[in-house]
Design a protein around this motif. Structure first.
Motif, PDB file in Angstrom:
ATOM      1  N   PRO A  29      25.400  47.026  42.743  1.00 52.37           N
ATOM      2  CA  PRO A  29      26.558  47.522  43.476  1.00 52.37           C
ATOM      3  C   PRO A  29      27.749  46.577  43.337  1.00 52.37           C
ATOM      4  N   ARG A  44      32.160  46.596  43.712  1.00 57.27           N
ATOM      5  CA  ARG A  44      33.374  47.366  43.916  1.00 57.27           C
ATOM      6  C   ARG A  44      34.524  46.387  44.068  1.00 57.27           C
ATOM      7  N   HIS A  99      37.763  45.223  48.000  1.00 52.09           N
ATOM      8  CA  HIS A  99      38.089  44.102  48.860  1.00 52.09           C
ATOM      9  C   HIS A  99      38.488  42.877  48.054  1.00 52.09           C
ATOM     10  N   ASP A 132      38.654  27.735  47.603  1.00 51.79           N
ATOM     11  CA  ASP A 132      37.220  28.006  47.786  1.00 51.79           C
ATOM     12  C   ASP A 132      36.954  29.089  48.823  1.00 51.79           C
ATOM     13  N   ASP A 133      37.758  29.098  49.874  1.00 52.87           N
ATOM     14  CA  ASP A 133      37.607  30.124  50.916  1.00 52.87           C
ATOM     15  C   ASP A 133      38.989  30.639  51.275  1.00 52.87           C
ATOM     16  N   SER A 168      39.874  33.394  52.618  1.00 52.49           N
ATOM     17  CA  SER A 168      39.893  34.531  53.553  1.00 52.49           C
ATOM     18  C   SER A 168      41.059  34.470  54.540  1.00 52.49           C
ATOM     19  N   LEU A 226      44.259  35.422  52.731  1.00 54.34           N
ATOM     20  CA  LEU A 226      44.303  36.863  52.411  1.00 54.34           C
ATOM     21  C   LEU A 226      44.601  37.677  53.663  1.00 54.34           C
TER      22      LEU A 226
END
Lengths: 236, 224
Positions: free
Chosen positions: A14, A16, A19, A105-106, A108, A111
């Motif tokens: 899976p 996609r 994201h 590295d991160d 998030s 974003l």
């Protein structure tokens, strides 16, 4: 190559792209804002470059800024105080003492900030993501920034381009700032240019003095070219 | 289940935003409550048995397949400090982003759709564990460990603590972490019959108060 970002959920593997930050289009199919990261050592002039870029580009482009301060929200507050953009277009990300982690590295938190600006402001052309001042190895993940600028200055020593490091060698644009100080600190601009050329294999270098009128022009022009390519879809 | 998938989920490098948070240790360092290895151990133990237990039970119950929206409400009810509710949802959103990219699953999409501003992080962690094919007990272990590994890492940065000493604190808490996770998993098994009222509501008032104060600090290294 232009990837088709339709959902691709095979049971065996899976995958996609929904994201992934690298997705270049909005849900309605239009191209989202170009995300440009600015990194570089403390005091080299990243915030000043961001401020100058906003001043020269804001008439023609819809811009937002994400700052990554190391332990304060000072950079965001400086930009708001200088009123380079309306306050709702500037947001700060906290990095837990690790500015390079937050851009590489991160990603998030960055974003989240970038997407929040896109959602609340709508129709942005350009988002500048300014890293917290860091060392010569700091680079932006391609999942966060579509293009990156590394800002150094002549007062940090004219041997920095020769020393290299991922920021110097791989940034899409290397900015050597504070050229007006070169005679005072004994930095040899031609040597810096030659070393940068050698280290960067032909990637562009801009020499700036933000004290001059329109001193940020070489950087603004470079962003203009990237943005034109981005909008037409000829650059990822 | 895959033991390796648990390592991926519980790895401090899992890109879900935890690195910018100290789990309250920044405020504890400022008040000198935490100033060396022994006091870090005491802090982590306290957090594990309160916030850690609640987080582990929420994660375990979510991993067991219980309605995550109901668990999200239960998490709100167990998080009195507004600053910590905000942090939990912010980290939940970041966890959601990482989980959907790592283990795509309709259950994650469902929760994201119903909580667009983020669900509480332990609930998302539990659904992520489920998407990764992990058990309720795995999710509890990941959440319990997360409740102490974040503060320990932050203490290294805040106090220039010897990193070996900080890691030894985590190792010494391993038995405690297992016991808290087991207790959380047993609770999760009861929620189906007894409802979310069976979930623990252990709290650490000082963590709540200092988190609220910390959120207003003008200068800080960590977001919480």
């Amino acid at each position: 190559m232009h990837l088709d970002h339709s959902d691709d959920l095979s049971p065996a593997f899976p995958r996609r792209h929904t994201h992934s930050a690298a997705r270049p289009t909005r849900p309605d199919g239009t191209r989202r804002a170009l995300r440009v990261g600015l990194g570089g050592p403390v005091g080299s002039g990243k915030t000043a470059t961001v401020a100058a870029l906003c001043r020269v580009l804001r008439e023609d482009l819809s811009i937002a800024v994400v700052t990554n301060d190391i332990y304060t929200r000072e950079d965001a507050e400086f930009l708001r105080r200088e009123a380079v953009l309306p306050p709702e277009r500037i947001t700060a990300v906290e990095t837990g003492a690790c500015p390079h982690t937050a851009i590489r590295d991160d990603i998030s938190a960055n974003l989240e900030a970038v997407e929040h600006l896109e959602e609340t402001l709508g129709g942005l052309d350009l988002i500048l993501v300014e890293s917290g001042g860091d060392n010569l190895t700091a680079t932006f993940s391609r999942g966060l920034a579509d293009a990156q600028i590394f800002v150094i200055d002549v007062a940090g020593g004219d041997d920095i381009p020769r020393k290299g490091g991922p920021g110097i060698t791989t940034a899409d644009l290397l900015v050597v700032n504070k050229t007006d100080l070169a005679p005072h600190v004994g930095s040899d601009l031609s040597r810096m240019a030659a070393d940068a050329e050698l280290r960067r294999g032909g990637l562009p270098v801009a020499f700036t003095s933000l004290r001059d009128d329109d001193g940020v022009r070489p950087v603004a022009d470079w962003i203009g070219t990237r943005l034109a390519a981005w909008t037409t879809g000829s650059a990822a | 289940m895959s033991r390796a998938a648990l390592l991926v989920l519980a790895d401090g490098r899992f890109p879900a935003g935890g690195h910018a948070h100290s789990g309250g240790v920044e405020a504890a360092v400022a008040s000198r409550t935490v100033h060396d290895t022994a006091t870090l151990h005491a802090f982590c133990q306290g957090r594990l048995h309160t916030a850690g237990l609640v987080a582990a039970a929420l994660a375990a119950t979510a991993a067991a397949g219980h309605d995550p929206l109901e668990l999200d409400e239960a998490a709100d009810a167990r998080t009195p400090a507004p600053a910590l509710r905000e942090v939990a949802r912010k980290l939940g959103r970041q966890m959601m982003r990482a989980a959907r990219a790592t283990w795509p699953a309709p259950e994650l999409d469902h929760l994201a759709r119903h909580r667009p501003r983020g669900a509480h992080q332990p609930v998302v962690l539990g659904v992520a564990a489920r998407a990764a094919g992990l058990t309720s007990s795995d999710a509890a272990h990941a959440a319990a460990y997360d409740s102490v590994s974040g503060p320990a890492t932050a203490a290294v940065r805040l106090l220039s603590l010897n990193p070996y000493d900080a890691t030894a604190v985590l190792a010494r808490l391993a038995g405690d972490t297992d016991r808290i996770a087991d207790r959380a998993a047993r609770t999760a098994a009861r929620v189906a019959a007894e409802g979310t009222g069976a979930l623990p509501a252990a709290s650490a008032p000082l963590l709540d108060i200092t988190a609220q104060e910390h959120a207003a600090w003008p200068v800080r290294l960590f977001a919480s």
